[in-house]
Design an enzyme around this catalytic site. Structure first.
Site, PDB file in Angstrom:
ATOM      1  N   GLN A 128       0.846  -1.205   0.000  1.00 40.02           N
ATOM      2  CA  GLN A 128       0.000   0.000   0.000  1.00 40.02           C
ATOM      3  C   GLN A 128       0.880   1.255   0.000  1.00 40.02           C
ATOM      4  O   GLN A 128       1.514   1.555   1.010  1.00 40.02           O
ATOM      5  CB  GLN A 128      -0.883   0.015   1.251  1.00 40.02           C
ATOM      6  CG  GLN A 128      -1.745   1.270   1.385  1.00 40.02           C
ATOM      7  CD  GLN A 128      -2.484   1.313   2.718  1.00 40.02           C
ATOM      8  OE1 GLN A 128      -2.026   0.735   3.697  1.00 40.02           O
ATOM      9  NE2 GLN A 128      -3.597   2.010   2.762  1.00 40.02           N
ATOM     10  N   GLY A 129       0.904   1.975  -1.096  1.00 44.95           N
ATOM     11  CA  GLY A 129       1.763   3.166  -1.212  1.00 44.95           C
ATOM     12  C   GLY A 129       0.970   4.452  -1.052  1.00 44.95           C
ATOM     13  O   GLY A 129       0.702   5.153  -2.045  1.00 44.95           O
ATOM     14  N   TYR A 130       0.582   4.750   0.183  1.00 43.76           N
ATOM     15  CA  TYR A 130      -0.113   6.004   0.468  1.00 43.76           C
ATOM     16  C   TYR A 130       0.870   7.022   1.070  1.00 43.76           C
ATOM     17  O   TYR A 130       1.091   8.088   0.525  1.00 43.76           O
ATOM     18  CB  TYR A 130      -1.253   5.780   1.476  1.00 43.76           C
ATOM     19  CG  TYR A 130      -2.602   5.367   0.897  1.00 43.76           C
ATOM     20  CD1 TYR A 130      -2.707   4.728  -0.326  1.00 43.76           C
ATOM     21  CD2 TYR A 130      -3.776   5.599   1.603  1.00 43.76           C
ATOM     22  CE1 TYR A 130      -3.952   4.344  -0.824  1.00 43.76           C
ATOM     23  CE2 TYR A 130      -5.022   5.228   1.108  1.00 43.76           C
ATOM     24  CZ  TYR A 130      -5.098   4.600  -0.108  1.00 43.76           C
ATOM     25  OH  TYR A 130      -6.326   4.237  -0.592  1.00 43.76           O
ATOM     26  N   SER A 131       1.431   6.670   2.260  1.00 40.91           N
ATOM     27  CA  SER A 131       2.187   7.650   3.052  1.00 40.91           C
ATOM     28  C   SER A 131       3.498   8.054   2.386  1.00 40.91           C
ATOM     29  O   SER A 131       4.120   7.260   1.679  1.00 40.91           O
ATOM     30  CB  SER A 131       2.509   7.069   4.422  1.00 40.91           C
ATOM     31  OG  SER A 131       1.326   6.678   5.062  1.00 40.91           O
ATOM     32  N   GLU A 247     -10.029  -0.580   5.101  1.00 37.05           N
ATOM     33  CA  GLU A 247      -8.866  -0.779   5.977  1.00 37.05           C
ATOM     34  C   GLU A 247      -9.259  -0.602   7.445  1.00 37.05           C
ATOM     35  O   GLU A 247      -8.861  -1.375   8.304  1.00 37.05           O
ATOM     36  CB  GLU A 247      -7.765   0.224   5.601  1.00 37.05           C
ATOM     37  CG  GLU A 247      -6.490   0.034   6.407  1.00 37.05           C
ATOM     38  CD  GLU A 247      -5.335   0.932   5.940  1.00 37.05           C
ATOM     39  OE1 GLU A 247      -5.518   1.713   4.979  1.00 37.05           O
ATOM     40  OE2 GLU A 247      -4.259   0.853   6.558  1.00 37.05           O
ATOM     41  N   SER A 387      -3.843   7.859  12.414  1.00 33.40           N
ATOM     42  CA  SER A 387      -3.621   7.876  13.871  1.00 33.40           C
ATOM     43  C   SER A 387      -4.947   8.066  14.615  1.00 33.40           C
ATOM     44  O   SER A 387      -5.909   8.628  14.078  1.00 33.40           O
ATOM     45  CB  SER A 387      -2.635   8.978  14.246  1.00 33.40           C
ATOM     46  OG  SER A 387      -3.265  10.219  14.124  1.00 33.40           O
ATOM     47  N   ASN A 388      -4.978   7.577  15.861  1.00 34.31           N
ATOM     48  CA  ASN A 388      -6.238   7.623  16.622  1.00 34.31           C
ATOM     49  C   ASN A 388      -6.676   9.049  16.932  1.00 34.31           C
ATOM     50  O   ASN A 388      -7.875   9.311  17.044  1.00 34.31           O
ATOM     51  CB  ASN A 388      -6.101   6.797  17.897  1.00 34.31           C
ATOM     52  CG  ASN A 388      -6.196   5.313  17.600  1.00 34.31           C
ATOM     53  OD1 ASN A 388      -6.031   4.904  16.450  1.00 34.31           O
ATOM     54  ND2 ASN A 388      -6.473   4.521  18.608  1.00 34.31           N
ATOM     55  N   GLU A 389      -5.716   9.982  17.064  1.00 32.32           N
ATOM     56  CA  GLU A 389      -6.103  11.387  17.283  1.00 32.32           C
ATOM     57  C   GLU A 389      -6.938  11.866  16.085  1.00 32.32           C
ATOM     58  O   GLU A 389      -7.991  12.492  16.242  1.00 32.32           O
ATOM     59  CB  GLU A 389      -4.864  12.288  17.427  1.00 32.32           C
ATOM     60  CG  GLU A 389      -4.054  12.074  18.697  1.00 32.32           C
ATOM     61  CD  GLU A 389      -3.078  10.902  18.599  1.00 32.32           C
ATOM     62  OE1 GLU A 389      -3.064  10.214  17.553  1.00 32.32           O
ATOM     63  OE2 GLU A 389      -2.344  10.669  19.573  1.00 32.32           O
TER      64      GLU A 389
HETATM   65  C1  LIG Z   1       3.702   0.136  11.519  1.00 38.44           C
HETATM   66  C2  LIG Z   1       3.202   1.074  10.447  1.00 38.44           C
HETATM   67  C3  LIG Z   1       2.754   0.537   9.247  1.00 38.44           C
HETATM   68  C4  LIG Z   1       2.310   1.395   8.241  1.00 38.44           C
HETATM   69  N1  LIG Z   1       1.969   0.843   7.017  1.00 38.44           N
HETATM   70  C5  LIG Z   1       1.678   1.670   5.998  1.00 38.44           C
HETATM   71  C6  LIG Z   1       1.484   1.147   4.683  1.00 38.44           C
HETATM   72  O1  LIG Z   1       1.573  -0.073   4.448  1.00 38.44           O
HETATM   73  N2  LIG Z   1       1.235   2.010   3.696  1.00 38.44           N
HETATM   74  C7  LIG Z   1       1.132   3.359   3.896  1.00 38.44           C
HETATM   75  O2  LIG Z   1       0.867   4.080   2.941  1.00 38.44           O
HETATM   76  N3  LIG Z   1       1.320   3.891   5.122  1.00 38.44           N
HETATM   77  C8  LIG Z   1       1.609   3.074   6.171  1.00 38.44           C
HETATM   78  N4  LIG Z   1       1.847   3.594   7.419  1.00 38.44           N
HETATM   79  C9  LIG Z   1       1.814   5.051   7.601  1.00 38.44           C
HETATM   80  C10 LIG Z   1       0.660   5.511   8.489  1.00 38.44           C
HETATM   81  O3  LIG Z   1      -0.553   5.492   7.807  1.00 38.44           O
HETATM   82  C11 LIG Z   1       1.041   6.919   9.003  1.00 38.44           C
HETATM   83  O4  LIG Z   1       2.157   6.745   9.863  1.00 38.44           O
HETATM   84  C12 LIG Z   1      -0.089   7.578   9.767  1.00 38.44           C
HETATM   85  O5  LIG Z   1      -1.111   7.952   8.875  1.00 38.44           O
HETATM   86  C13 LIG Z   1       0.364   8.813  10.583  1.00 38.44           C
HETATM   87  O6  LIG Z   1       1.062   9.703   9.771  1.00 38.44           O
HETATM   88  P1  LIG Z   1       2.509  10.272  10.175  1.00 38.44           P
HETATM   89  O7  LIG Z   1       3.348   9.080  10.567  1.00 38.44           O
HETATM   90  O8  LIG Z   1       2.988  11.130   9.051  1.00 38.44           O
HETATM   91  O9  LIG Z   1       2.287  11.138  11.483  1.00 38.44           O
HETATM   92  P2  LIG Z   1       1.890  12.699  11.542  1.00 38.44           P
HETATM   93  O10 LIG Z   1       0.765  12.954  10.603  1.00 38.44           O
HETATM   94  O11 LIG Z   1       3.144  13.501  11.396  1.00 38.44           O
HETATM   95  O12 LIG Z   1       1.335  12.805  13.010  1.00 38.44           O
HETATM   96  C14 LIG Z   1       2.185  12.957  14.153  1.00 38.44           C
HETATM   97  C15 LIG Z   1       1.276  13.141  15.372  1.00 38.44           C
HETATM   98  O13 LIG Z   1       0.453  14.314  15.209  1.00 38.44           O
HETATM   99  C16 LIG Z   1      -0.924  13.974  15.347  1.00 38.44           C
HETATM  100  N5  LIG Z   1      -1.749  14.750  14.403  1.00 38.44           N
HETATM  101  C17 LIG Z   1      -1.481  14.985  13.098  1.00 38.44           C
HETATM  102  N6  LIG Z   1      -2.487  15.699  12.533  1.00 38.44           N
HETATM  103  C18 LIG Z   1      -3.417  15.895  13.517  1.00 38.44           C
HETATM  104  C19 LIG Z   1      -4.692  16.538  13.565  1.00 38.44           C
HETATM  105  N7  LIG Z   1      -5.214  17.120  12.488  1.00 38.44           N
HETATM  106  N8  LIG Z   1      -5.375  16.524  14.748  1.00 38.44           N
HETATM  107  C20 LIG Z   1      -4.859  15.925  15.851  1.00 38.44           C
HETATM  108  N9  LIG Z   1      -3.647  15.305  15.861  1.00 38.44           N
HETATM  109  C21 LIG Z   1      -2.943  15.289  14.713  1.00 38.44           C
HETATM  110  C22 LIG Z   1      -0.994  12.504  14.984  1.00 38.44           C
HETATM  111  O14 LIG Z   1      -2.121  11.888  15.539  1.00 38.44           O
HETATM  112  C23 LIG Z   1       0.314  11.974  15.576  1.00 38.44           C
HETATM  113  O15 LIG Z   1       0.166  11.716  16.957  1.00 38.44           O
HETATM  114  C24 LIG Z   1       2.280   2.775   8.450  1.00 38.44           C
HETATM  115  C25 LIG Z   1       2.712   3.309   9.671  1.00 38.44           C
HETATM  116  C26 LIG Z   1       3.182   2.479  10.655  1.00 38.44           C
HETATM  117  C27 LIG Z   1       3.674   3.083  11.946  1.00 38.44           C
END
Ligand SMILES: Cc1cc2nc3c(=O)[nH]c(=O)nc-3n(C[C@H](O)[C@H](O)[C@H](O)COP(=O)(O)OP(=O)(O)OC[C@H]3O[C@@H](n4cnc5c(N)ncnc54)[C@H](O)[C@@H]3O)c2cc1C
Length: 403
Positions: A128-131, A247, A387-389
């Site tokens: 899955q290439g989203y992030s 998902e 993320s849960n937030e």
């Molecule tokens: C083990 C693991 C597997 C993963 N697998 C995949 C995968 O297969 N494919 C893929 O595409 N991605 C994958 N991901 C990526 C995942 O979807 C992202 O890590 C996730 O969406 C959070 O984004 P970020 O890491 O950029 O954190 P950030 O967006 O930088 O967030 C950092 C913190 O700020 C908080 N925050 C950010 N915005 C807000 C807001 N608007 N309101 C309140 N709080 C906020 C967040 O909750 C978090 O606590 C994976 C991540 C992990 C850790």
């Protein structure tokens, strides 16, 4: 849903249990017992997927016309319960749980014919290439770009946290095809047929638990066919969100896995001495904490039964976020409970003993072997899939909209 299962359903339960007792190889069983993540050891997991496919049981949540089982809600729940009781490796979610259901809903007939059968058979595995670095919660800010060139797109940029990309042979991804207007309006959803296109590089990332589960993926002028596009160019945001519902909502019940963790913790606590005398399982504080957790897992189980029975709660737009939030926090709490039972027994880093087929004996019990990697790996459950937030924000917005 009736919680007392009929004699026919109990017969179905016996059929499932008997198959699970006989069909998996010893290596598949070992992989199941040693799974310390949502993601089971790859090779044994795919071998098990193929055995389930032969039996017609690989995708109970898919419509029957695409290879689903056509089971009732109760049958699906019984299947999930027996699956976890037998400690079998969970099948990998991206193909059966995400891109498969997405293509069933939104793919063209050609895409369905080409991609669904190998997913069902366990021949293809999708990443899955989203992030991207800087585009996780704010996914719409993604910048990996694709420029049209004849019948192809040329991709430049990178993806991160791409789970099991080093095992995958296909990948679905989001790319930026326009920078005009709102950032959501310039995103396109693409299916890639290969992971070894010239200019494409996959680099594994080692997690806290010591395993390379996630990856970075780099694109340097990678040429891919435009026929892999799902939906229209620049309209990929709604396709992406549709996939996220699968998902976060999940096609399978999570509570049987949680119940199994608790069963394993309870059994281990019956064999662990308490510092206050007797066994840990008899300690009143342990019993209180365990009971609270068990009650919360039971609540999730009832919610899941309501949801898969088609109750209107599952049609609420906030449901996928709610499901994701509850489930991910319970996984973390269960892993804490398991670590408490193991105590210092779980501290040793035993990566070699965890490998399927390893001849290294674990220090302590098999329960001790898995508790710390599971605890460390599950720190991420509240981050991935959104993320849960952010999920709580989505729930609040949905409530406000309905108020
Ligand atoms: C083990 C693991 C597997 C993963 N697998 C995949 C995968 O297969 N494919 C893929 O595409 N991605 C994958 N991901 C990526 C995942 O979807 C992202 O890590 C996730 O969406 C959070 O984004 P970020 O890491 O950029 O954190 P950030 O967006 O930088 O967030 C950092 C913190 O700020 C908080 N925050 C950010 N915005 C807000 C807001 N608007 N309101 C309140 N709080 C906020 C967040 O909750 C978090 O606590 C994976 C991540 C992990 C850790």
């Amino acid at each position: 849903m009736n919680v007392e299962f009929s004699p026919e359903l109990e017969a179905f339960r016996r059929e499932v249990a008997e198959f699970f007792a006989t069909a998996p190889t010893p290596a598949i069983r070992e992989a199941g017992r040693k799974t310390t993540s949502v993601f089971a050891p790859f090779d044994q997991c795919m071998a098990w997927h193929q055995i389930l496919y032969e039996k017609g049981w690989a995708a109970p949540h898919w419509p029957k016309e695409y290879g689903g089982t056509g089971w009732s809600v109760e049958q699906r729940f019984i299947f999930a319960e027996e699956y976890r009781k037998a400690d079998l490796p969970p099948l990998l979610p991206q193909s059966l749980g995400m891109v498969g259901p997405l293509l069933i809903d939104l793919g063209t007939e050609e895409q369905k014919a080409k991609y669904l059968p190998p997913i069902l058979k366990g021949q293809d595995f999708w990443a899955q290439g989203y992030s991207e670095p800087g585009s996780g919660s704010d996914l719409a800010s993604l910048s990996c770009r694709a420029e049209a060139d004849g019948d192809d797109y040329i991709i430049n940029g990178s993806k991160i946290w791409t789970t099991y990309a080093h095992h995958a042979n296909r990948m679905f991804m989001l790319v930026r095809t326009s920078t005009e207007g709102k950032k959501q309006a310039g995103i396109t959803f693409l299916l890639l047929d290969r992971m070894d296109y010239p200019g494409m590089e996959v680099r594994p990332i080692y997690g806290l638990d010591g395993f390379p589960e996630q990856c970075e993926v780099f694109f340097d002028n990678v040429r891919v066919p435009q026929s892999g596009r799902v939906g229209e160019e620049n309209q990929g945001w709604s396709v992406a969100k549709h996939l996220l519902k699968h998902e976060r909502g999940g096609g399978n019940a999570a509570s049987p896995t949680l119940m199994r963790y608790l069963e394993r913790a309870r059994a281990a606590a019956c064999e662990t001495s308490s510092p206050f005398g007797g066994m840990l399982a008899d300690d009143p504080v342990f019993q209180r904490d365990f009971g609270e957790l068990e009650a919360d897992v039971t609540s999730l189980s009832h919610l899941e039964k309501l949801a898969i029975s088609g109750h209107e709660i599952a049609r609420d737009p906030a449901f996928p976020s709610m499901n994701k939030t509850i489930n991910s926090e319970l996984v973390q709490r269960a892993s804490v409970m398991m670590s408490k039972v193991s105590g210092v027994g779980g501290l040793a880093r035993q990566l070699e003993a965890l490998r399927v087929g390893s001849n290294v004996e674990p220090q302590g019990s098999e329960f001790d072997l898995i508790t710390m990697p599971l605890y460390l790996n599950s720190r991420a459950t509240t981050i991935y899939a959104g993320s849960n937030e952010v999920q709580r924000d989505l729930i609040a917005r949905s409530l406000a909209a309905g108020a």
